[in-house]
Design a protein around this motif. Structure first.
Motif, mmCIF file in Angstrom:
data_model
loop_
_atom_site.group_PDB
_atom_site.id
_atom_site.type_symbol
_atom_site.label_atom_id
_atom_site.label_comp_id
_atom_site.label_asym_id
_atom_site.label_seq_id
_atom_site.Cartn_x
_atom_site.Cartn_y
_atom_site.Cartn_z
ATOM 1 N N ASP A 1 -2.133 -12.431 8.992
ATOM 2 C CA ASP A 1 -1.764 -11.710 8.096
ATOM 3 C C ASP A 1 -2.786 -11.700 7.013
ATOM 4 O O ASP A 1 -2.942 -10.573 6.303
ATOM 5 C CB ASP A 1 -0.429 -11.960 7.554
ATOM 6 N N GLN A 2 -3.213 -12.741 6.686
ATOM 7 C CA GLN A 2 -4.435 -12.784 5.549
ATOM 8 C C GLN A 2 -5.741 -12.026 5.960
ATOM 9 O O GLN A 2 -6.133 -11.398 5.114
ATOM 10 C CB GLN A 2 -4.677 -14.198 5.239
ATOM 11 N N ILE B 1 -9.221 -7.219 5.389
ATOM 12 C CA ILE B 1 -9.921 -5.847 6.234
ATOM 13 C C ILE B 1 -9.471 -4.801 5.342
ATOM 14 O O ILE B 1 -10.214 -3.805 5.067
ATOM 15 C CB ILE B 1 -9.471 -5.888 7.553
ATOM 16 N N ASN B 2 -8.104 -4.787 5.312
ATOM 17 C CA ASN B 2 -7.589 -3.401 4.223
ATOM 18 C C ASN B 2 -8.034 -3.464 2.875
ATOM 19 O O ASN B 2 -8.241 -2.541 2.087
ATOM 20 C CB ASN B 2 -6.098 -3.643 4.310
ATOM 21 N N LYS B 3 -8.477 -4.724 2.235
ATOM 22 C CA LYS B 3 -8.933 -4.652 0.800
ATOM 23 C C LYS B 3 -10.445 -4.303 0.865
ATOM 24 O O LYS B 3 -10.776 -3.627 -0.343
ATOM 25 C CB LYS B 3 -8.951 -6.185 0.472
ATOM 26 N N TYR B 4 -11.273 -4.130 1.722
ATOM 27 C CA TYR B 4 -12.473 -3.999 1.720
ATOM 28 C C TYR B 4 -12.938 -2.930 2.616
ATOM 29 O O TYR B 4 -12.864 -3.166 3.966
ATOM 30 C CB TYR B 4 -13.357 -5.271 2.123
ATOM 31 N N SER B 5 -12.941 -1.639 2.235
ATOM 32 C CA SER B 5 -13.130 -0.479 3.026
ATOM 33 C C SER B 5 -14.400 -0.394 4.028
ATOM 34 O O SER B 5 -14.178 -0.006 5.104
ATOM 35 C CB SER B 5 -13.071 0.784 2.141
ATOM 36 N N VAL C 1 -10.419 -0.599 12.602
ATOM 37 C CA VAL C 1 -9.103 -1.046 12.825
ATOM 38 C C VAL C 1 -7.779 -0.204 12.670
ATOM 39 O O VAL C 1 -7.725 0.338 11.620
ATOM 40 C CB VAL C 1 -9.040 -2.296 12.227
ATOM 41 N N ASP C 2 -7.020 -0.137 13.622
ATOM 42 C CA ASP C 2 -5.687 0.863 13.332
ATOM 43 C C ASP C 2 -4.533 -0.500 13.646
ATOM 44 O O ASP C 2 -4.241 -0.872 14.703
ATOM 45 C CB ASP C 2 -5.376 1.735 14.327
ATOM 46 N N ASN D 1 -16.655 -10.681 -10.093
ATOM 47 C CA ASN D 1 -15.461 -11.055 -10.562
ATOM 48 C C ASN D 1 -14.113 -10.723 -9.853
ATOM 49 O O ASN D 1 -13.121 -10.318 -10.169
ATOM 50 C CB ASN D 1 -14.865 -10.670 -12.231
ATOM 51 N N GLU D 2 -14.574 -9.852 -8.513
ATOM 52 C CA GLU D 2 -13.315 -9.536 -7.631
ATOM 53 C C GLU D 2 -13.034 -10.806 -6.892
ATOM 54 O O GLU D 2 -14.058 -11.352 -6.123
ATOM 55 C CB GLU D 2 -13.761 -8.277 -6.706
ATOM 56 N N LYS D 3 -12.067 -11.282 -6.573
ATOM 57 C CA LYS D 3 -11.643 -12.432 -5.717
ATOM 58 C C LYS D 3 -11.516 -12.155 -4.293
ATOM 59 O O LYS D 3 -10.672 -10.905 -3.978
ATOM 60 C CB LYS D 3 -10.463 -13.170 -6.008
ATOM 61 N N LEU D 4 -11.934 -12.929 -3.511
ATOM 62 C CA LEU D 4 -11.916 -12.442 -1.993
ATOM 63 C C LEU D 4 -10.528 -13.061 -1.508
ATOM 64 O O LEU D 4 -9.838 -12.614 -0.710
ATOM 65 C CB LEU D 4 -13.021 -12.877 -1.285
#
Length: 213
Positions: free
Chosen positions: A152-153, A158-162, A170-171, A207-210
């Protein structure tokens, strides 16, 4: 060959020359063995054991004899009665010294049952029928992959980083699992993968958290 008796014998480990091994003056394996270093040779692994692919050798009567051959002929004398009774005429471990300048090749470590099947079907690529549990002790700096985040993480990242989502295509509405994603990433061109990592690193440094909790 004379009868073997318990005493110290001189042992010559086997060297494995994989592409990721250290070269030149940085190569530690030739220094450990006290041999001259060949400049363009990748000294990757030192094997101290009786693996059929690259057994160490014992000096006996001024001749080098493979440790595997010696164990086959004199199992109780070499291994001791307790180990011989438990494991048969085999050294039950392989000690390695690794010296790498790049990422190691990916390996498959089957369990004991699968190892026996693979060895029977393809002894060239699976030269022994043992499983491969490992203990690694770092004596210098070591970076290693140790497991995966929960799926899930991984999905959330993957969804966060286009750029990742577009690259992997990925679908998540259809059946997709960690094995699929990992296989796809490992097939990506190394330069492409590096540029993606650099782009994500820049976003993180801005400053964007992974981290996805």
């Amino acid at each position: 060959m004379e009868n073997i008796r318990p005493k110290a014998y001189k042992l010559y480990p086997a060297i494995q020359y994989y592409e990721w091994g250290m070269k030149g003056e940085s190569a530690i394996i030739p220094k450990l063995l006290g041999i001259n270093t060949e400049i363009d040779v990748p000294y990757a692994e030192l094997w101290i054991g009786a693996h059929p692919k690259a057994p160490a050798e014992i000096l006996l009567n001024d001749k080098r004899i493979g440790l595997d051959e010696l164990i086959t002929k004199y199992p109780a004398e070499i291994l001791g009665n307790r180990i011989f009774k438990k494991f048969g005429a085999e050294l039950p471990y392989l000690l390695k010294v690794l010296s790498s300048r790049a990422a190691l090749s990916i390996q498959a470590h089957p369990d004991k049952k699968l190892a026996e099947i693979l060895h029977k079907k393809d002894p060239t690529n699976y030269p022994d029928n043992n499983h491969k549990p490992e203990i690694a002790i770092a004596i210098d700096q070591l970076n290693a992959i140790a497991g995966f985040k929960p799926f899930d993480q991984i999905k959330a990242i993957i969804n966060k980083y286009s750029i990742l989502k577009e690259l992997l295509n990925v679908d998540f509405t259809i059946e997709f699992n960690l094995k699929n994603i990992y296989s796809m990433i490992m097939r990506i061109n190394s330069e492409t993968l590096k540029s993606i990592i650099d782009e994500i690193r820049q976003k993180i440094s801005g400053n964007e958290k992974l981290r996805i909790d």
